[in-house]
Design a protein around this motif. Sequence first.
Motif, mmCIF file in Angstrom:
data_model
loop_
_atom_site.group_PDB
_atom_site.id
_atom_site.type_symbol
_atom_site.label_atom_id
_atom_site.label_comp_id
_atom_site.label_asym_id
_atom_site.label_seq_id
_atom_site.Cartn_x
_atom_site.Cartn_y
_atom_site.Cartn_z
ATOM 1 N N TYR A 109 0.848 -1.175 0.000
ATOM 2 C CA TYR A 109 0.000 0.000 0.000
ATOM 3 C C TYR A 109 0.892 1.236 0.000
ATOM 4 C CZ TYR A 109 -4.314 2.555 1.204
ATOM 5 O OH TYR A 109 -5.413 3.375 1.207
ATOM 6 N N PRO A 110 0.752 2.105 -0.996
ATOM 7 C CA PRO A 110 1.671 3.256 -1.118
ATOM 8 C C PRO A 110 1.627 4.190 0.091
ATOM 9 C CG PRO A 110 0.229 3.050 -3.046
ATOM 10 C CD PRO A 110 -0.259 2.074 -2.032
ATOM 11 N N GLY A 111 2.806 4.564 0.566
ATOM 12 C CA GLY A 111 2.927 5.541 1.640
ATOM 13 C C GLY A 111 2.406 5.099 2.986
ATOM 14 N N SER A 112 2.408 3.810 3.256
ATOM 15 C CA SER A 112 1.879 3.331 4.529
ATOM 16 C C SER A 112 2.935 2.560 5.299
ATOM 17 C CB SER A 112 0.663 2.430 4.297
ATOM 18 O OG SER A 112 1.071 1.223 3.695
ATOM 19 N N ILE A 113 2.637 2.336 6.577
ATOM 20 C CA ILE A 113 3.475 1.472 7.397
ATOM 21 C C ILE A 113 2.608 0.367 7.974
ATOM 22 C CG2 ILE A 113 5.197 3.230 7.962
ATOM 23 C CD1 ILE A 113 3.886 3.529 10.705
ATOM 24 N N LEU A 114 3.223 -0.778 8.202
ATOM 25 C CA LEU A 114 2.562 -1.927 8.810
ATOM 26 C C LEU A 114 3.190 -2.120 10.181
ATOM 27 C CD1 LEU A 114 0.686 -4.432 8.649
ATOM 28 C CD2 LEU A 114 2.596 -5.642 7.583
ATOM 29 N N VAL A 115 2.360 -2.071 11.217
ATOM 30 C CA VAL A 115 2.833 -2.236 12.590
ATOM 31 C C VAL A 115 2.309 -3.567 13.104
ATOM 32 C CG1 VAL A 115 2.804 -1.311 14.929
ATOM 33 C CG2 VAL A 115 2.864 0.251 12.978
ATOM 34 N N LEU A 136 5.782 2.182 22.553
ATOM 35 C CA LEU A 136 4.664 1.923 21.659
ATOM 36 C C LEU A 136 4.496 3.072 20.669
ATOM 37 C CD1 LEU A 136 2.302 0.073 20.890
ATOM 38 C CD2 LEU A 136 0.934 1.261 22.618
ATOM 39 N N ARG A 137 4.571 4.283 21.145
ATOM 40 C CA ARG A 137 4.407 5.460 20.297
ATOM 41 C C ARG A 137 5.454 5.493 19.180
ATOM 42 N NH1 ARG A 137 1.931 9.759 22.338
ATOM 43 N NH2 ARG A 137 2.768 9.386 24.395
ATOM 44 N N ARG A 138 6.668 5.104 19.497
ATOM 45 C CA ARG A 138 7.747 5.134 18.506
ATOM 46 C C ARG A 138 7.452 4.264 17.294
ATOM 47 N NH1 ARG A 138 13.343 5.186 21.980
ATOM 48 N NH2 ARG A 138 12.939 7.180 23.004
ATOM 49 N N LEU A 139 6.699 3.201 17.484
ATOM 50 C CA LEU A 139 6.321 2.371 16.342
ATOM 51 C C LEU A 139 5.503 3.161 15.324
ATOM 52 C CD1 LEU A 139 5.221 -0.911 18.153
ATOM 53 C CD2 LEU A 139 7.310 -0.561 16.827
#
Length: 151
Positions: A109-115, A136-139
Amino acid sequence: MAKDLDEFENDDEMDESAKEFFPEELPEESTVVRDYSERRILIWEDDDARRNACLEVLSDVLVGAFFKAVKTEAEAMEQIENDDWDTFVVDFYTEGVSSSDFVKCANNYPGSILVAINMAPLTLPDERDPAKTELLRRLFDMEKPTVQLHG
């Protein structure tokens, strides 16, 4: 031998040997204002209790972000197709999640992050501990990728 409290002439008086443990000037308290109002976060978790706990904790940590929490992979896939997201949250400890079509789509997915987090131990009282909250916030504070790398 330690002085009794009555023996101090001045409240600011400190034993010279103790001064080495304290800085002369206290650093200014640095407050970082984080703005999550532009964030759109999709959570996929089959277990109702874990999904609700994750939503509650992340809502508390990422104030202002928009969240959608879904139960099934089909619902998650529908959300990917019908809306824009910048962050996807899953629990890789859940069987089949890491090899799911949803994770494949989220990775591309363009421009996204997976946590990927373990949602089982998430509880709001624990996550209010500043050390845990910051980790947690740093993720979620990671820069979103600007280029997609394909292997």
